[in-house]
Design an enzyme around this catalytic site. Sequence first.
Site, PDB file in Angstrom:
ATOM      1  CB  SER A  14      -0.949  -0.044   1.198  1.00  0.00           C
ATOM      2  OG  SER A  14      -1.972   0.927   1.079  1.00  0.00           O
ATOM      3  CG  ASP A  41      -7.410  -2.770  -2.947  1.00  0.00           C
ATOM      4  OD1 ASP A  41      -8.000  -1.948  -2.225  1.00  0.00           O
ATOM      5  OD2 ASP A  41      -6.171  -2.918  -2.950  1.00  0.00           O
ATOM      6  CG  HIS A  61      -5.846  -2.354   0.552  1.00  0.00           C
ATOM      7  ND1 HIS A  61      -5.182  -1.964  -0.610  1.00  0.00           N
ATOM      8  CD2 HIS A  61      -5.203  -1.711   1.571  1.00  0.00           C
ATOM      9  CE1 HIS A  61      -4.200  -1.137  -0.294  1.00  0.00           C
ATOM     10  NE2 HIS A  61      -4.184  -0.976   1.009  1.00  0.00           N
TER      11      HIS A  61
END
Length: 258
Positions: free
Chosen positions: A106, A202, A232
């Site tokens: 991320s 996601d 995610h």
Amino acid sequence: MQLPCETPFQIELAQHEVLRGYLHDTGSGPIGVFLPGFASDMQGSKSQLLAQHAQRLGRSWLRFDYRGIGRSDGDFAGLSISRYLEDVEAILALVAPRPLVLVGSSMGGWVATLAAQRYPQRIRALLLIAPAYNFIQDYFAALPTEEQKDWQETGLRHWQLGPYGPRFPLAFGAVEDAAAYDLLRHPPRLAIPTLILHGSADDAVPLQRSFTFADLASSPSLAIRVLPGIDHRLQGAERQLLQGVDEVWLAVAAAAAL
């Protein structure tokens, strides 16, 4: 939690803040480094899974907490991309001159990509997990005008992770700082093996963001692997994560043998 064979380390940085982490060093070859995402630390499930996998295969591996998170010193509110890059630079200095394989999740994927641009001789491969390029700017732009103004005037906003998640204070300086690291407006050139893993489910970082980045970036060795039905957090895709690490690791070994 410290894993078997890991050695704790600490690095003193500006204002006597200490960066802390764990290192398992086999003494030669590349070192894998995990860069967690926003508000995540080295005790997360992906971090521990990757460290355990490296130990099983006899690979060197390092995990750490950014300043303001977990066991490291510092104030979370002072988070910025610049500060995270300083933390990564301290890690590079700690293990110099060894080559590195960065695994960034991320926000950590955004930081890893920037670090690879800065240190092409040290960073030999990237595994990026739903890299959250520009997410700070996007978050600010999506706020109502009054909330944007309040954040600018007060200098502080509490960022909540999901409707029931914890709230984190974040200074407005993070927004101003992020503008200098816009990888969609100023796409990078990456001449190293780069693999992006991104779940089709996601809802935090849109899958299209990875494809947009790949279209813009100059990288002959970049690939995207879509993980059907995965969100995610990458839950349920542990096998694909470890396969991805193995692929980029072997690519580094193959390049070193040439």
